[in-house]
Design a protein around this motif. Structure first.
Motif, PDB file in Angstrom:
ATOM      1  N   VAL A  70       0.841  -1.145  -0.015  1.00  0.00           N
ATOM      2  CA  VAL A  70       0.028  -0.007   0.055  1.00  0.00           C
ATOM      3  C   VAL A  70       0.916   1.238  -0.019  1.00  0.00           C
ATOM      4  O   VAL A  70       1.714   1.331   0.731  1.00  0.00           O
ATOM      5  CB  VAL A  70      -0.770   0.017   1.282  1.00  0.00           C
ATOM      6  N   PHE A  71       0.456   2.289  -0.919  1.00  0.00           N
ATOM      7  CA  PHE A  71       1.378   3.308  -0.843  1.00  0.00           C
ATOM      8  C   PHE A  71       0.854   4.297   0.457  1.00  0.00           C
ATOM      9  O   PHE A  71      -0.220   4.226   0.944  1.00  0.00           O
ATOM     10  CB  PHE A  71       0.905   4.196  -2.282  1.00  0.00           C
ATOM     11  N   PRO A  72       1.826   5.402   0.607  1.00  0.00           N
ATOM     12  CA  PRO A  72       1.385   6.386   1.816  1.00  0.00           C
ATOM     13  C   PRO A  72       0.135   7.004   1.554  1.00  0.00           C
ATOM     14  O   PRO A  72      -0.227   7.212   0.219  1.00  0.00           O
ATOM     15  CB  PRO A  72       2.479   7.245   1.684  1.00  0.00           C
ATOM     16  N   VAL A  73      -0.605   7.104   2.542  1.00  0.00           N
ATOM     17  CA  VAL A  73      -2.058   7.890   2.282  1.00  0.00           C
ATOM     18  C   VAL A  73      -1.925   9.187   1.789  1.00  0.00           C
ATOM     19  O   VAL A  73      -1.080  10.135   2.349  1.00  0.00           O
ATOM     20  CB  VAL A  73      -2.675   7.705   3.593  1.00  0.00           C
ATOM     21  N   ALA A  74      -2.704   9.617   0.985  1.00  0.00           N
ATOM     22  CA  ALA A  74      -2.775  10.877   0.380  1.00  0.00           C
ATOM     23  C   ALA A  74      -4.060  11.907   0.989  1.00  0.00           C
ATOM     24  O   ALA A  74      -5.109  11.302   1.225  1.00  0.00           O
ATOM     25  CB  ALA A  74      -2.697  10.833  -1.220  1.00  0.00           C
ATOM     26  N   THR A 107     -13.180   9.144  12.393  1.00  0.00           N
ATOM     27  CA  THR A 107     -13.931   7.848  11.815  1.00  0.00           C
ATOM     28  C   THR A 107     -13.604   7.819  10.530  1.00  0.00           C
ATOM     29  O   THR A 107     -13.835   8.774   9.717  1.00  0.00           O
ATOM     30  CB  THR A 107     -15.419   7.759  12.011  1.00  0.00           C
ATOM     31  N   LEU A 108     -13.089   6.717   9.978  1.00  0.00           N
ATOM     32  CA  LEU A 108     -13.157   6.554   8.252  1.00  0.00           C
ATOM     33  C   LEU A 108     -14.239   5.885   7.805  1.00  0.00           C
ATOM     34  O   LEU A 108     -14.618   4.827   8.292  1.00  0.00           O
ATOM     35  CB  LEU A 108     -11.987   5.419   8.213  1.00  0.00           C
ATOM     36  N   VAL A 109     -14.521   6.587   6.794  1.00  0.00           N
ATOM     37  CA  VAL A 109     -15.743   6.087   5.822  1.00  0.00           C
ATOM     38  C   VAL A 109     -15.284   5.785   4.292  1.00  0.00           C
ATOM     39  O   VAL A 109     -15.016   6.706   3.781  1.00  0.00           O
ATOM     40  CB  VAL A 109     -17.018   6.940   5.973  1.00  0.00           C
ATOM     41  N   VAL A 110     -15.579   4.626   3.768  1.00  0.00           N
ATOM     42  CA  VAL A 110     -15.117   4.407   2.563  1.00  0.00           C
ATOM     43  C   VAL A 110     -16.429   5.266   1.536  1.00  0.00           C
ATOM     44  O   VAL A 110     -17.265   5.048   1.466  1.00  0.00           O
ATOM     45  CB  VAL A 110     -15.484   2.875   2.135  1.00  0.00           C
ATOM     46  N   ILE A 164      -2.584  13.532   8.799  1.00  0.00           N
ATOM     47  CA  ILE A 164      -3.551  12.994   9.913  1.00  0.00           C
ATOM     48  C   ILE A 164      -2.525  12.171  10.768  1.00  0.00           C
ATOM     49  O   ILE A 164      -1.446  11.817  10.707  1.00  0.00           O
ATOM     50  CB  ILE A 164      -4.558  11.719   9.136  1.00  0.00           C
ATOM     51  N   ALA A 165      -3.295  11.476  11.965  1.00  0.00           N
ATOM     52  CA  ALA A 165      -2.349  10.651  12.880  1.00  0.00           C
ATOM     53  C   ALA A 165      -1.977   9.383  12.321  1.00  0.00           C
ATOM     54  O   ALA A 165      -2.745   8.912  11.424  1.00  0.00           O
ATOM     55  CB  ALA A 165      -3.117  10.242  13.912  1.00  0.00           C
ATOM     56  N   PRO A 166      -0.840   9.132  12.451  1.00  0.00           N
ATOM     57  CA  PRO A 166       0.107   7.874  11.775  1.00  0.00           C
ATOM     58  C   PRO A 166      -1.106   6.646  12.042  1.00  0.00           C
ATOM     59  O   PRO A 166      -1.302   5.821  11.055  1.00  0.00           O
ATOM     60  CB  PRO A 166       1.109   7.640  12.630  1.00  0.00           C
ATOM     61  N   ALA A 167      -1.612   6.618  13.254  1.00  0.00           N
ATOM     62  CA  ALA A 167      -2.406   5.421  13.512  1.00  0.00           C
ATOM     63  C   ALA A 167      -3.837   5.373  12.451  1.00  0.00           C
ATOM     64  O   ALA A 167      -4.311   4.298  12.001  1.00  0.00           O
ATOM     65  CB  ALA A 167      -2.928   5.359  14.836  1.00  0.00           C
ATOM     66  N   LEU A 168      -4.276   6.529  12.087  1.00  0.00           N
ATOM     67  CA  LEU A 168      -5.423   6.749  11.221  1.00  0.00           C
ATOM     68  C   LEU A 168      -4.974   6.287   9.798  1.00  0.00           C
ATOM     69  O   LEU A 168      -5.835   5.633   9.005  1.00  0.00           O
ATOM     70  CB  LEU A 168      -5.916   8.188  11.354  1.00  0.00           C
ATOM     71  N   ALA A 169      -3.711   6.840   9.600  1.00  0.00           N
ATOM     72  CA  ALA A 169      -3.243   6.332   8.220  1.00  0.00           C
ATOM     73  C   ALA A 169      -3.005   4.864   8.032  1.00  0.00           C
ATOM     74  O   ALA A 169      -3.291   4.367   7.046  1.00  0.00           O
ATOM     75  CB  ALA A 169      -1.926   7.294   7.726  1.00  0.00           C
ATOM     76  N   ALA A 170      -2.437   4.290   8.733  1.00  0.00           N
ATOM     77  CA  ALA A 170      -2.306   2.999   8.936  1.00  0.00           C
ATOM     78  C   ALA A 170      -3.717   2.114   8.935  1.00  0.00           C
ATOM     79  O   ALA A 170      -3.748   1.032   8.219  1.00  0.00           O
ATOM     80  CB  ALA A 170      -1.635   2.350  10.065  1.00  0.00           C
ATOM     81  N   ARG A 171      -4.572   2.706   9.421  1.00  0.00           N
ATOM     82  CA  ARG A 171      -5.811   2.364   9.537  1.00  0.00           C
ATOM     83  C   ARG A 171      -6.550   2.376   7.916  1.00  0.00           C
ATOM     84  O   ARG A 171      -7.275   1.222   7.479  1.00  0.00           O
ATOM     85  CB  ARG A 171      -6.989   2.868  10.357  1.00  0.00           C
ATOM     86  N   ALA A 172      -6.357   3.375   7.218  1.00  0.00           N
ATOM     87  CA  ALA A 172      -6.744   3.529   6.016  1.00  0.00           C
ATOM     88  C   ALA A 172      -6.029   2.439   5.014  1.00  0.00           C
ATOM     89  O   ALA A 172      -6.969   1.821   4.065  1.00  0.00           O
ATOM     90  CB  ALA A 172      -6.493   4.760   5.596  1.00  0.00           C
TER      91      ALA A 172
END
Length: 376
Positions: A203-207, A261-264, A225-233
């Motif tokens: 997976v590429f780094p989150v944009a 919260t992350l929503v697709v 964003i927080a690193p944990a949130l990027a990892a979650r995405a």
């Protein structure tokens, strides 16, 4: 499955900018490329070994692709999924026609996202006039989106009331739609995953993405964003690719809500505009990954070499007399990379190119990118 190695011929359905960048990547890696695109001036045709100038569902062109190409991919999801299924009887196809069909239809797509255990915004599938006669309160205010053939903000209408929603549905001709509740967003992000098999995923780094008029304007990497949130995405993108048994490059767009919260939002079964930064800022770019996945090679490493900001260049930047923007301001900046797509006619809203600014941190890159944009 045996790996496909150079100088094998690879095929792609579509010769726009994504097909063009795929072709350059494949040629650089030693492969030959056949492009199927009905436009005689398709940008990818400049680089391809063979240009089949024919409709995407042309039987003879598809037969040629199937017989001469060791593997075939696509640059956009609105290609004929049946054509891809037919091609799969002759050669390797990545992603599968089934996955492309899912991404073509918002109703089916959202169902699959939920089936994978991932959240979407509350939505109502509308396939007949009766479907929109129910209580719409849970989905308002919302966005009415056509189920098929919508991209870059097309086929979307914002509605506040049930009457507006029903009127908009009628204006769209009664075609299948989804009514999606508008959420209170903090920002939007995307994660692009490459999957060859369950054991071969990267997976590429989150944009972090900003849009203007429904079209991507700027991508900021790494997302702020927080690193944990990027990892979650990233994990959610992998989870979806696994659920689809996906082979290829898959872009997953997310809403980030106020409580993180992350929503697709939606998916794209191909390289994505928000991944163009990888051309200049990563060990492997998304088009090389597309080649690697279709050839059953291990995905390349996705390390971010530098914070980056990608800015889309739309036809609006061209002068009314057709004159070019002031490229000197980009050419003279040593940390800026300009990519033009070779399209012959500039139109408002048409993606003509992009530039990427590399810097010590994302905020510095963004400041410079925005200053440059004002001088074009």
């Amino acid at each position: 499955m045996a790996a496909i190695l150079p100088p094998a011929m690879l095929g792609i359905l579509g010769g726009g900018q994504l097909g063009s960048m795929f072709t350059v990547a494949a040629k650089t890696m030693g492969y030959r490329v056949t492009v199927l695109d009905p436009d005689a001036n398709a940008p990818a045709a400049r680089f391809a070994d063979v240009h089949l100038c024919a409709p995407y569902n042309d039987p003879d062109a598809l037969k040629t692709l199937g017989e001469t190409c060791s593997a075939v991919t696509t640059e956009f999801e609105n290609v004929n999924a049946e054509a891809m299924r037919a091609l799969a009887e002759r050669t390797r196809v990545s992603p599968s026609g089934d996955c492309v069909a899912i991404a073509q239809d918002r109703i089916v797509e959202k169902g699959w996202i939920n089936k994978a255990g991932l959240p979407t915004a509350p939505y109502l599938a509308i396939e007949s006039v009766e479907d929109i006669q129910v209580d719409l309160t849970p989905y308002l205010p919302g966005i009415l989106k056509t189920a098929r053939l919508g991209y870059d903000g097309k086929g979307q209408v914002r509605v506040k009331t049930a009457d507006e929603a029903r009127a908009a549905y009628a204006d769209l001709g009664g075609q299948a739609c989804v009514l999606e509740k508008m959420l209170d967003l903090k920002l939007e992000v995307s994660a692009i995953v490459t999957r060859t098999s369950p054991a071969q995923v990267a997976v590429f780094p989150v944009a972090e993405n900003r849009h203007a008029g429904g079209i991507l304007d700027v991508s900021i990497v790494p997302a702020r964003i927080a690193p944990a949130l990027a990892a979650r995405a990233q994990e959610m993108a992998k989870q979806l690719a696994e659920a689809l048994d996906y082979v290829g490059v898959l872009a997953v767009e997310f809403f980030v809500l106020a409580d993180d919260t992350l929503v697709v939002n939606e998916i794209a079964p191909r390289p994505h505009n928000s991944g163009h930064y990888t051309l200049d800022a990563c060990l492997t770019d998304q088009f090389q990954q597309q080649v690697r996945a279709m050839c059953d090679l291990l995905p390349g490493r996705t390390d971010l070499l530098s914070p980056a900001v990608m800015v889309n260049l739309l036809g609006d930047s061209w002068r009314e007399d057709g004159g070019e923007p002031n490229w000197a301001v980009l050419a003279e900046a040593p940390n800026v990379h300009l990519h033009l797509y070779g399209k012959q006619q500039a139109r408002a809203g048409r993606k003509m190119g992009h530039y990427t600014v590399l810097s010590t941190d994302a905020d510095a890159a963004l400041e410079q990118a925005e200053a440059l944009k004002d001088t074009l």
